[in-house]
Write an enzyme that holds these catalytic residues in place. Sequence first.
Site, PDB file in Angstrom:
ATOM      1  N   THR A 282       0.738  -1.191   0.050  1.00 44.89           N
ATOM      2  CA  THR A 282       0.005   0.116   0.085  1.00 44.89           C
ATOM      3  C   THR A 282       0.827   1.301  -0.013  1.00 44.89           C
ATOM      4  O   THR A 282       0.554   2.184  -0.590  1.00 44.89           O
ATOM      5  CB  THR A 282      -1.024  -0.015   1.366  1.00 44.89           C
TER       6      THR A 282
ATOM      7  N   SER B 263       1.387  -7.324  -1.447  1.00 42.80           N
ATOM      8  CA  SER B 263       2.097  -8.467  -0.667  1.00 42.80           C
ATOM      9  C   SER B 263       1.319  -9.963  -0.603  1.00 42.80           C
ATOM     10  O   SER B 263       1.614 -10.869  -0.030  1.00 42.80           O
ATOM     11  CB  SER B 263       2.673  -8.119   0.858  1.00 42.80           C
ATOM     12  N   SER B 264      -0.076  -9.900  -0.844  1.00 40.97           N
ATOM     13  CA  SER B 264      -0.628 -10.968  -1.046  1.00 40.97           C
ATOM     14  C   SER B 264      -0.151 -11.970  -2.129  1.00 40.97           C
ATOM     15  O   SER B 264      -0.348 -13.121  -2.170  1.00 40.97           O
ATOM     16  CB  SER B 264      -2.362 -10.929  -1.075  1.00 40.97           C
TER      17      SER B 264
ATOM     18  N   ASP C 270      -0.061  -7.255   4.529  1.00 42.05           N
ATOM     19  CA  ASP C 270      -0.703  -8.323   4.635  1.00 42.05           C
ATOM     20  C   ASP C 270       0.220  -9.688   4.878  1.00 42.05           C
ATOM     21  O   ASP C 270      -0.248 -10.537   5.722  1.00 42.05           O
ATOM     22  CB  ASP C 270      -1.476  -8.758   3.114  1.00 42.05           C
TER      23      ASP C 270
ATOM     24  N   THR D 164       2.865 -10.358  14.167  1.00 42.98           N
ATOM     25  CA  THR D 164       1.707 -10.763  13.518  1.00 42.98           C
ATOM     26  C   THR D 164       0.793  -9.605  13.206  1.00 42.98           C
ATOM     27  O   THR D 164       0.797  -8.533  14.003  1.00 42.98           O
ATOM     28  CB  THR D 164       0.707 -11.671  14.724  1.00 42.98           C
TER      29      THR D 164
ATOM     30  N   ARG E 220      -2.809 -26.180  14.508  1.00 40.64           N
ATOM     31  CA  ARG E 220      -3.392 -25.214  15.439  1.00 40.64           C
ATOM     32  C   ARG E 220      -4.356 -25.556  16.241  1.00 40.64           C
ATOM     33  O   ARG E 220      -5.391 -25.998  16.018  1.00 40.64           O
ATOM     34  CB  ARG E 220      -3.942 -24.082  14.392  1.00 40.64           C
TER      35      ARG E 220
ATOM     36  N   THR F  91      -0.587 -23.062  19.436  1.00 41.68           N
ATOM     37  CA  THR F  91      -2.060 -22.617  19.886  1.00 41.68           C
ATOM     38  C   THR F  91      -2.733 -21.572  19.032  1.00 41.68           C
ATOM     39  O   THR F  91      -1.868 -20.679  18.364  1.00 41.68           O
ATOM     40  CB  THR F  91      -1.945 -21.968  21.404  1.00 41.68           C
TER      41      THR F  91
HETATM   42  N1  ASP Z   1      -2.815  -5.633   0.336  1.00 41.41           N
HETATM   43  C1  ASP Z   1      -1.640  -4.561   0.687  1.00 41.41           C
HETATM   44  C2  ASP Z   1      -0.490  -5.353   0.619  1.00 41.41           C
HETATM   45  O1  ASP Z   1      -0.204  -6.345   1.491  1.00 41.41           O
HETATM   46  C3  ASP Z   1      -2.066  -4.031   2.125  1.00 41.41           C
HETATM   47  C4  ASP Z   1      -0.877  -3.172   2.649  1.00 41.41           C
HETATM   48  O2  ASP Z   1       0.073  -3.028   2.226  1.00 41.41           O
HETATM   49  O3  ASP Z   1      -1.186  -2.635   3.779  1.00 41.41           O
HETATM   50  O4  ASP Z   1       0.342  -5.491  -0.205  1.00 41.41           O
END
Ligand code: ASP
Length: 342
Positions: free
Chosen positions: A13, A58-59, A90, A166, A245, A276
């Site tokens: 983002t 990043s997905s 992400d 996390t 998990r 956990t």
């Molecule tokens: N979908 C975006 C990513 O992980 C979310 C972000 O950057 O906040 O690339």
Amino acid sequence: MQPRILIIYTGGTIGMIEDPKSKALAPFDFSHLMENVPKVKMLDYHIDNIQFAPPIDSSDMNPEHWQHITSSIARNYDDYDGFVVLHGTDTMAYTASALSFMLQGLSKPVIITGSQLPIGEVRTDGEENLITALQIAAAKGSDGRPMVQEVAILFENYLWRGCRSTKRSADHFNAFRSNNYPYLAKIGLGITYDQDSLDRTEGKTLRVFRKLDTSVMCIDLFPGLNETTLRHQLATPGIKGIVLRTYGAGNGPTAPWFISAIRDACNRGIVLLNVTQCVNGSVHSNRYVTGDMLSGTGVISGHDITFEAAITKMMHLFGKGVGHDEVVRALHRPLAGEMTLD
Ligand code: ASP
């Protein structure tokens, strides 16, 4: 001497702009990002950059990208004081965990950051995150050594250990947290480092591990999980390691079909790691009969490791090409400060 920092821009983002047609955010190039943060010049650092071509959300991040980041840092390790990785939020905690295992024995900072709002937006958090990450990457202690000597995530008010982090919020600026380890630094008017939580061990030597093996998966327990589904998952072709998990302190059902399915998988040589589902706390295998029965099957305790660190640690260990017993031994002990033993 001017601090020398290498920025690796992967996307996320922070560097995104709105697609004129769909209005959805899409990654854009590094020069756009830097044009929006003219204040970087006030730092008087020597900054070079490497960018993903094209930058990604990043997905879409995968282990080949981690190898690319690792190689870029290893290749340039001696030429820079610190490294800043710009990354989407992400999967940032997965990347931070993977890099912690791939770059062991760091004596320089690898600071990962990004933002919740694109850098071109008026209320962006990206400008502050980028500038603070650069300052942390350049920071030296009174002993002249880098303040941070590990992979860490900088986001809004905190610096967290990478393999303990996390993503906890899709909406808040303080989007990251380490639920089982204190922050490495708090960011307010100044940057206050926590000397007790930072790893500043002297005399470390960098060891680079590029290979990863993705023959891993996770199984999430839930009331209602049935034998057919569980056995089907455990029989996934080619699987070497599974993060299981579990509930609470590492507990699972005591039903004979469950215990025997898990035991069969362990006997077939599949490595199962008990993590956990709770966001905070640790696996204590012998606290309840339900956990004790599970550990009797051969499942290994993951203690207070995060899911992100557990799955990437397995990829790293299987990637080393060592045998089953060596993987099991290594899962029992921390490699990069990712867990605390009871
Ligand atoms: N979908 C975006 C990513 O992980 C979310 C972000 O950057 O906040 O690339």
